[in-house]
Design a protein around this motif. Structure first.
Motif, PDB file in Angstrom:
ATOM      1  N   THR A  93     -57.543  -8.477   6.312  1.00 53.86           N
ATOM      2  CA  THR A  93     -56.714  -8.914   4.583  1.00 53.86           C
ATOM      3  C   THR A  93     -57.615  -8.011   3.663  1.00 53.86           C
ATOM      4  N   ALA A  94     -57.726  -8.392   2.075  1.00 51.03           N
ATOM      5  CA  ALA A  94     -58.499  -8.607   1.407  1.00 51.03           C
ATOM      6  C   ALA A  94     -59.233 -10.121   1.581  1.00 51.03           C
ATOM      7  N   GLY A  95     -57.917 -11.215   2.095  1.00 52.61           N
ATOM      8  CA  GLY A  95     -58.580 -12.108   1.876  1.00 52.61           C
ATOM      9  C   GLY A  95     -57.900 -13.276   1.949  1.00 52.61           C
ATOM     10  N   LEU A 123     -56.464 -15.860  -0.723  1.00 52.70           N
ATOM     11  CA  LEU A 123     -56.229 -16.039  -1.572  1.00 52.70           C
ATOM     12  C   LEU A 123     -55.051 -15.010  -2.700  1.00 52.70           C
ATOM     13  N   THR A 124     -54.797 -14.750  -3.153  1.00 52.64           N
ATOM     14  CA  THR A 124     -53.982 -13.802  -4.363  1.00 52.64           C
ATOM     15  C   THR A 124     -54.586 -14.037  -5.768  1.00 52.64           C
ATOM     16  N   GLU A 125     -54.587 -13.236  -6.082  1.00 50.70           N
ATOM     17  CA  GLU A 125     -55.767 -13.429  -7.391  1.00 50.70           C
ATOM     18  C   GLU A 125     -55.213 -14.761  -8.327  1.00 50.70           C
ATOM     19  N   ALA A 126     -53.956 -15.471  -8.335  1.00 52.35           N
ATOM     20  CA  ALA A 126     -53.261 -15.893  -9.807  1.00 52.35           C
ATOM     21  C   ALA A 126     -53.809 -16.847  -8.413  1.00 52.35           C
ATOM     22  N   GLU A 127     -53.547 -17.570  -7.003  1.00 50.78           N
ATOM     23  CA  GLU A 127     -54.275 -18.881  -6.342  1.00 50.78           C
ATOM     24  C   GLU A 127     -55.744 -18.819  -6.690  1.00 50.78           C
ATOM     25  N   LYS A 128     -56.381 -18.294  -6.659  1.00 50.15           N
ATOM     26  CA  LYS A 128     -58.170 -17.941  -6.718  1.00 50.15           C
ATOM     27  C   LYS A 128     -57.971 -18.631  -7.983  1.00 50.15           C
ATOM     28  N   VAL A 129     -57.675 -18.378  -9.198  1.00 51.69           N
ATOM     29  CA  VAL A 129     -58.041 -18.550 -10.048  1.00 51.69           C
ATOM     30  C   VAL A 129     -57.447 -20.472 -10.206  1.00 51.69           C
ATOM     31  N   PHE A 130     -56.854 -20.434  -9.890  1.00 51.61           N
ATOM     32  CA  PHE A 130     -55.916 -21.944 -10.200  1.00 51.61           C
ATOM     33  C   PHE A 130     -56.846 -22.788  -8.972  1.00 51.61           C
ATOM     34  N   TYR A 131     -57.393 -22.074  -7.719  1.00 48.03           N
ATOM     35  CA  TYR A 131     -58.146 -22.793  -7.024  1.00 48.03           C
ATOM     36  C   TYR A 131     -59.118 -23.494  -7.541  1.00 48.03           C
ATOM     37  N   ARG A 132     -59.911 -22.380  -8.212  1.00 45.18           N
ATOM     38  CA  ARG A 132     -61.457 -22.595  -8.886  1.00 45.18           C
ATOM     39  C   ARG A 132     -60.660 -23.816  -9.757  1.00 45.18           C
ATOM     40  N   THR A 133     -60.083 -24.165 -10.642  1.00 45.74           N
ATOM     41  CA  THR A 133     -60.132 -24.410 -12.047  1.00 45.74           C
ATOM     42  C   THR A 133     -60.046 -26.739 -11.101  1.00 45.74           C
ATOM     43  N   LEU A 134     -58.524 -25.916  -9.559  1.00 54.54           N
ATOM     44  CA  LEU A 134     -58.593 -27.517  -9.219  1.00 54.54           C
ATOM     45  C   LEU A 134     -59.614 -28.114  -8.472  1.00 54.54           C
ATOM     46  N   ALA A 135     -60.481 -27.156  -7.886  1.00 50.63           N
ATOM     47  CA  ALA A 135     -61.776 -27.465  -6.636  1.00 50.63           C
ATOM     48  C   ALA A 135     -62.671 -28.351  -8.062  1.00 50.63           C
ATOM     49  N   ASN A 136     -62.868 -27.318  -8.928  1.00 51.61           N
ATOM     50  CA  ASN A 136     -63.956 -27.951  -9.899  1.00 51.61           C
ATOM     51  C   ASN A 136     -63.829 -29.477 -11.045  1.00 51.61           C
ATOM     52  N   ALA A 137     -62.286 -29.167 -10.976  1.00 53.13           N
ATOM     53  CA  ALA A 137     -61.212 -30.445 -11.946  1.00 53.13           C
ATOM     54  C   ALA A 137     -62.075 -31.618 -10.765  1.00 53.13           C
ATOM     55  N   LEU A 138     -61.250 -31.677 -10.046  1.00 53.32           N
ATOM     56  CA  LEU A 138     -60.733 -32.279  -8.846  1.00 53.32           C
ATOM     57  C   LEU A 138     -62.706 -32.641  -7.846  1.00 53.32           C
ATOM     58  N   LYS A 168     -54.325 -22.829   1.560  1.00 50.76           N
ATOM     59  CA  LYS A 168     -53.110 -22.361   2.721  1.00 50.76           C
ATOM     60  C   LYS A 168     -53.310 -23.018   4.413  1.00 50.76           C
ATOM     61  N   VAL A 169     -52.345 -24.637   4.218  1.00 49.88           N
ATOM     62  CA  VAL A 169     -52.767 -24.713   5.101  1.00 49.88           C
ATOM     63  C   VAL A 169     -51.426 -25.205   5.458  1.00 49.88           C
ATOM     64  N   ARG A 170     -51.386 -24.773   6.922  1.00 49.03           N
ATOM     65  CA  ARG A 170     -49.922 -25.463   8.230  1.00 49.03           C
ATOM     66  C   ARG A 170     -49.405 -26.168   7.697  1.00 49.03           C
ATOM     67  N   VAL A 171     -48.240 -26.366   7.430  1.00 54.49           N
ATOM     68  CA  VAL A 171     -47.234 -27.257   6.994  1.00 54.49           C
ATOM     69  C   VAL A 171     -47.450 -28.495   8.726  1.00 54.49           C
ATOM     70  N   THR A 172     -47.925 -27.634  10.026  1.00 54.43           N
ATOM     71  CA  THR A 172     -47.250 -28.466  11.333  1.00 54.43           C
ATOM     72  C   THR A 172     -48.490 -29.141  11.030  1.00 54.43           C
ATOM     73  N   ASP A 173     -50.095 -28.833  10.684  1.00 59.30           N
ATOM     74  CA  ASP A 173     -51.174 -29.594  10.567  1.00 59.30           C
ATOM     75  C   ASP A 173     -50.760 -30.734   9.341  1.00 59.30           C
ATOM     76  N   LEU A 174     -49.671 -30.914   8.975  1.00 56.52           N
ATOM     77  CA  LEU A 174     -49.431 -31.790   7.977  1.00 56.52           C
ATOM     78  C   LEU A 174     -48.405 -32.909   8.551  1.00 56.52           C
ATOM     79  N   LEU A 175     -47.407 -32.448   8.985  1.00 56.92           N
ATOM     80  CA  LEU A 175     -46.438 -32.884   9.013  1.00 56.92           C
ATOM     81  C   LEU A 175     -46.396 -32.897  11.013  1.00 56.92           C
ATOM     82  N   LYS A 176     -45.680 -33.795  11.242  1.00 53.64           N
ATOM     83  CA  LYS A 176     -45.289 -33.965  13.024  1.00 53.64           C
ATOM     84  C   LYS A 176     -43.399 -34.760  12.996  1.00 53.64           C
TER      85      LYS A 176
END
Length: 166
Positions: free
Chosen positions: A36-38, A40-55, A64-72
């Motif tokens: 695949t090209a990557g 994240l989508t372009e919109a997700e990349k924009v938000f990811y960069r802000t989110l990662a820097n903000a936090l 992009k985490v599978r729900v089964t990695d978070l819930l049983k």
């Protein structure tokens, strides 16, 4: 002497070309996947960069985490109820998972809501995941998709929603 040598060289080259063509067509015939090209989508990349820097450095952001990695499932996975519950989450993922950086304990989940979240099937999926995460005691936030985001506002919004000390 020269003619048999050239003949041998010609035959060797012809066999090599035929074998290479066969190998290439065999690979093409059996290839079922391409990259695949990557992630994240372009919109997700924009938000990811802000989110990662903000936090940073308090929270780590995982996309992009599978729900089964978070819930049983509550019911055993091999029971009919457990299988049914598992199947409802097995093919789903969330856009971003926030983890406490020091422990990698899940602090919350973010869904970036673009226009596709207005569709009936997406609204139903979102309602299901909202309830599933609430039942599990995990915060799920929905953030409207935008062309840009403020670092300070993003940090405030996330920390307001999460019940953690950072």
């Amino acid at each position: 002497l020269l003619i048999p040598g050239l003949f041998f060289l010609f035959i060797t080259l012809a066999v090599t070309v035929v074998l290479l063509k066969k190998r290439k067509s065999a690979n093409t015939a059996t290839a079922h996947y391409i990259a695949t090209a990557g992630v994240l989508t372009e919109a997700e990349k924009v938000f990811y960069r802000t989110l990662a820097n903000a936090l940073y450095p308090d929270l780590a952001v995982f996309p992009k985490v599978r729900v089964t990695d978070l819930l049983k499932t509550v019911a055993p996975r091999n029971s009919p109820e457990g299988k049914a519950a598992w199947n409802r989450i097995a093919q789903k993922h969330v856009d971003f998972v926030l983890c406490v950086a020091a422990s990698l304990e899940v602090a919350g989940v973010i869904e970036l809501d673009d226009s596709s979240h207005q569709r009936a099937d997406r609204r139903e999926r979102d309602q299901f995941l909202d309830k599933a995460f609430a039942d599990a005691g995990l915060t799920i936030m929905h953030v409207p998709c935008s062309q840009s985001y403020s670092l300070a506002d993003t940090r405030k919004m996330v920390l307001r929603e999460l019940v953690i000390s950072t």
